[in-house]
Motif scaffolding. Structure first.
Motif, PDB file in Angstrom:
ATOM      1  N   ALA A 210       9.024  -7.821   9.571  1.00  0.00           N
ATOM      2  CA  ALA A 210       7.726  -7.454  10.132  1.00  0.00           C
ATOM      3  C   ALA A 210       7.450  -8.222  11.425  1.00  0.00           C
ATOM      4  O   ALA A 210       6.962  -7.657  12.410  1.00  0.00           O
ATOM      5  CB  ALA A 210       6.628  -7.720   9.106  1.00  0.00           C
TER       6      ALA A 210
ATOM      7  N   ALA B 138      -0.337  -1.695   8.084  1.00  0.00           N
ATOM      8  CA  ALA B 138      -0.855  -3.046   8.310  1.00  0.00           C
ATOM      9  C   ALA B 138      -1.033  -3.324   9.811  1.00  0.00           C
ATOM     10  O   ALA B 138      -2.049  -3.896  10.228  1.00  0.00           O
ATOM     11  CB  ALA B 138       0.074  -4.083   7.682  1.00  0.00           C
ATOM     12  N   ALA B 139      -0.043  -2.914  10.615  1.00  0.00           N
ATOM     13  CA  ALA B 139      -0.121  -3.142  12.064  1.00  0.00           C
ATOM     14  C   ALA B 139      -1.248  -2.328  12.686  1.00  0.00           C
ATOM     15  O   ALA B 139      -2.010  -2.822  13.534  1.00  0.00           O
ATOM     16  CB  ALA B 139       1.212  -2.794  12.718  1.00  0.00           C
TER      17      ALA B 139
ATOM     18  N   PHE C  71       1.293  -8.654   6.081  1.00  0.00           N
ATOM     19  CA  PHE C  71       2.412  -8.140   5.293  1.00  0.00           C
ATOM     20  C   PHE C  71       2.902  -9.213   4.311  1.00  0.00           C
ATOM     21  O   PHE C  71       3.230  -8.931   3.169  1.00  0.00           O
ATOM     22  CB  PHE C  71       3.550  -7.708   6.224  1.00  0.00           C
ATOM     23  CG  PHE C  71       4.674  -7.018   5.514  1.00  0.00           C
ATOM     24  CD1 PHE C  71       4.492  -5.779   4.935  1.00  0.00           C
ATOM     25  CD2 PHE C  71       5.916  -7.615   5.427  1.00  0.00           C
ATOM     26  CE1 PHE C  71       5.543  -5.145   4.268  1.00  0.00           C
ATOM     27  CE2 PHE C  71       6.961  -7.000   4.768  1.00  0.00           C
ATOM     28  CZ  PHE C  71       6.769  -5.747   4.191  1.00  0.00           C
TER      29      PHE C  71
ATOM     30  N   VAL D 267       4.219  -1.569   6.580  1.00  0.00           N
ATOM     31  CA  VAL D 267       4.116  -2.388   7.798  1.00  0.00           C
ATOM     32  C   VAL D 267       3.338  -1.643   8.877  1.00  0.00           C
ATOM     33  O   VAL D 267       2.485  -2.233   9.559  1.00  0.00           O
ATOM     34  CB  VAL D 267       5.515  -2.772   8.315  1.00  0.00           C
ATOM     35  CG1 VAL D 267       5.414  -3.478   9.670  1.00  0.00           C
ATOM     36  CG2 VAL D 267       6.216  -3.688   7.321  1.00  0.00           C
ATOM     37  N   LYS D 268       3.607  -0.356   9.026  1.00  0.00           N
ATOM     38  CA  LYS D 268       2.916   0.441  10.050  1.00  0.00           C
ATOM     39  C   LYS D 268       1.411   0.478   9.791  1.00  0.00           C
ATOM     40  O   LYS D 268       0.605   0.328  10.718  1.00  0.00           O
ATOM     41  CB  LYS D 268       3.479   1.859  10.064  1.00  0.00           C
ATOM     42  CG  LYS D 268       4.841   1.973  10.743  1.00  0.00           C
ATOM     43  CD  LYS D 268       4.724   2.069  12.262  1.00  0.00           C
ATOM     44  CE  LYS D 268       4.185   3.430  12.671  1.00  0.00           C
ATOM     45  NZ  LYS D 268       4.141   3.547  14.151  1.00  0.00           N
TER      46      LYS D 268
ATOM     47  N   THR E 140       0.134  -8.846  11.841  1.00  0.00           N
ATOM     48  CA  THR E 140       0.938  -8.016  10.953  1.00  0.00           C
ATOM     49  C   THR E 140       1.809  -8.833  10.009  1.00  0.00           C
ATOM     50  O   THR E 140       1.871  -8.581   8.805  1.00  0.00           O
ATOM     51  CB  THR E 140       1.835  -7.054  11.768  1.00  0.00           C
ATOM     52  OG1 THR E 140       1.000  -6.242  12.598  1.00  0.00           O
ATOM     53  CG2 THR E 140       2.630  -6.150  10.861  1.00  0.00           C
TER      54      THR E 140
ATOM     55  N   ARG F   9      -1.396  -6.256  15.840  1.00  0.00           N
ATOM     56  CA  ARG F   9       0.004  -6.665  15.929  1.00  0.00           C
ATOM     57  C   ARG F   9       0.218  -8.138  15.587  1.00  0.00           C
ATOM     58  O   ARG F   9       1.130  -8.476  14.852  1.00  0.00           O
ATOM     59  CB  ARG F   9       0.532  -6.398  17.349  1.00  0.00           C
ATOM     60  CG  ARG F   9       2.042  -6.555  17.453  1.00  0.00           C
ATOM     61  CD  ARG F   9       2.541  -6.782  18.877  1.00  0.00           C
ATOM     62  NE  ARG F   9       2.136  -5.721  19.776  1.00  0.00           N
ATOM     63  CZ  ARG F   9       2.562  -5.649  21.036  1.00  0.00           C
ATOM     64  NH1 ARG F   9       3.373  -6.561  21.514  1.00  0.00           N
ATOM     65  NH2 ARG F   9       2.148  -4.678  21.824  1.00  0.00           N
TER      66      ARG F   9
ATOM     67  N   THR G  19       7.411  -6.309  15.155  1.00  0.00           N
ATOM     68  CA  THR G  19       6.139  -6.208  15.877  1.00  0.00           C
ATOM     69  C   THR G  19       6.154  -6.996  17.184  1.00  0.00           C
ATOM     70  O   THR G  19       5.462  -6.633  18.129  1.00  0.00           O
ATOM     71  CB  THR G  19       4.968  -6.700  14.995  1.00  0.00           C
ATOM     72  OG1 THR G  19       5.281  -7.977  14.441  1.00  0.00           O
ATOM     73  CG2 THR G  19       4.703  -5.730  13.864  1.00  0.00           C
TER      74      THR G  19
END
Length: 346
Positions: free
Chosen positions: A109, A332-333, A345, A329-330, A341, A338, A113
């Motif tokens: 992650a 969360a971001a 995560f 992850v996407k 993240t 960013r 990012t």
């Protein structure tokens, strides 16, 4: 370097799965006693996640990863000389638990990012695939080494892999794109690193972030579903599948080969998931991934543990092994930003 690190540490995580029976035979320990060490390792693997992200932000990714690999190596080397159960709990539970927790999935992650804006989901998929595949594809080799030369040969093999990974990390890994005067992929400007605070502030950051995000339903939904993800992969199949197959008369090498097949299909499934997560609603992707994984587990008791039945299970379960990571992850971001993240995560 990140791909190889995650591959090797995941292989170390998966090794005890083929060593339960040999340890029982040599020391007379019960499955539940050996599993206690693996449970401690998994607890630390999880609890260290947010602090691993904080350490990476403070000390830098490269230093943290080299230290983590050294810890894992020390835990396995020490186990060559263990004679009592508490030695196993201390080495494979606490030392290896801390080491693997410092790398864990947070590394994927954090790197994805920091270094990628474009194709981020695909990169997370590739790195996640290396982690899950490493847990599985090395198992037949480790099972063969254990059967021919004893469990200590497998431990030597794991230590050698860790040394190679640590050397390559020292040579090639960098903390941020700005370290080599590059923009992140998908951007045109070099982003300077954020100001580094104190170590105390870095250690407090996970608690602060948790307090902030714990008021959102998105976080708790991701938390609960990811809990089930880990329970059904690392907790159930990776740790106990080889021993379970032994109860049905399947030798360890053959059972480990089924897990290796899962690893191969996981490689493509998780990369495919990363590609999909860049293009489709990640909530719907998670809906289908968890639903299909549940159906696969419902099928397992009816497979008769035959070659044909287990092959079907390996293909479908492998495709979905940790395909959940890129969409998680996407989300969360996108939801939390960013810079946070890795912590969210973790």
């Amino acid at each position: 370097a990140t791909f190889l690190t995650m591959l090797v540490t995941a292989g170390a995580m998966g090794a005890p799965g083929v060593l339960i029976k040999p340890l029982q035979n040599e020391f007379g320990w019960e499955t539940s006693q050996i599993s206690s060490a693996l449970a401690i390792r998994l607890i630390l693997f999880g609890l260290m996640g947010p602090f691993a992200a904080a350490f990476m932000n403070y000390f830098g990714v490269r230093k943290v990863i080299v230290f983590a690999l050294a810890l894992i190596g020390a835990g396995f080397v020490g186990s060559l000389f263990m004679t009592k159960l508490w030695h196993l709990l201390a080495l494979w539970g606490i030392v290896v638990g801390f080491g693997t927790g410092l790398t864990a999935m947070v590394l994927a992650a954090t790197v994805s990012t920091r270094w990628f804006v474009k194709h981020r989901g695909l990169v997370v998929g590739m790195l996640s695939a290396s982690s899950a595949t490493g847990q599985l594809v090395f198992l037949p080799l480790m099972a063969e080494l254990t059967e021919r030369y004893g469990w200590r040969a497998t431990v030597f093999f794991v230590c050698a892999m860790i040394m190679v990974a640590a050397l390559l990390v020292l040579l090639f890994m960098r903390d941020r794109p700005s370290d080599v005067n590059l923009p992140s992929v998908g951007e045109t400007q070099v982003t300077p690193p954020p100001a580094r605070g104190t170590l105390a502030a870095a250690l407090a950051t996970p608690i602060t972030v948790l307090r902030e995000i714990s008021t959102t339903s998105t976080f708790w939904i991701l938390f609960a579903t990811f809990f089930i993800c880990g329970l059904s992969t690392n907790g159930l199949i990776q740790t106990h599948f080889v021993t379970l197959c032994g109860d049905f008369g399947i030798v360890p090498v053959a059972a480990a080969s089924v897990l290796a097949v899962m690893g191969i299909f996981d490689f493509f499934g998780t990369i495919g998931s990363g590609w999909l997560s860049d293009r489709f609603d990640n909530r719907w992707l998670l809906f289908w991934y968890y639903g299909l994984r549940g159906l696969s587990l419902l099928y397992l008791p009816f497979s008769d543990f035959s070659f044909y039945g287990l092959s079907i299970f390996a293909v479908f379960y492998g495709l979905d092994w940790i395909a959940t990571v890129p969409p998680t992850v996407k989300i969360a971001a996108d939801r939390f930003g960013r810079e946070k993240t890795g912590l969210v995560f973790g």
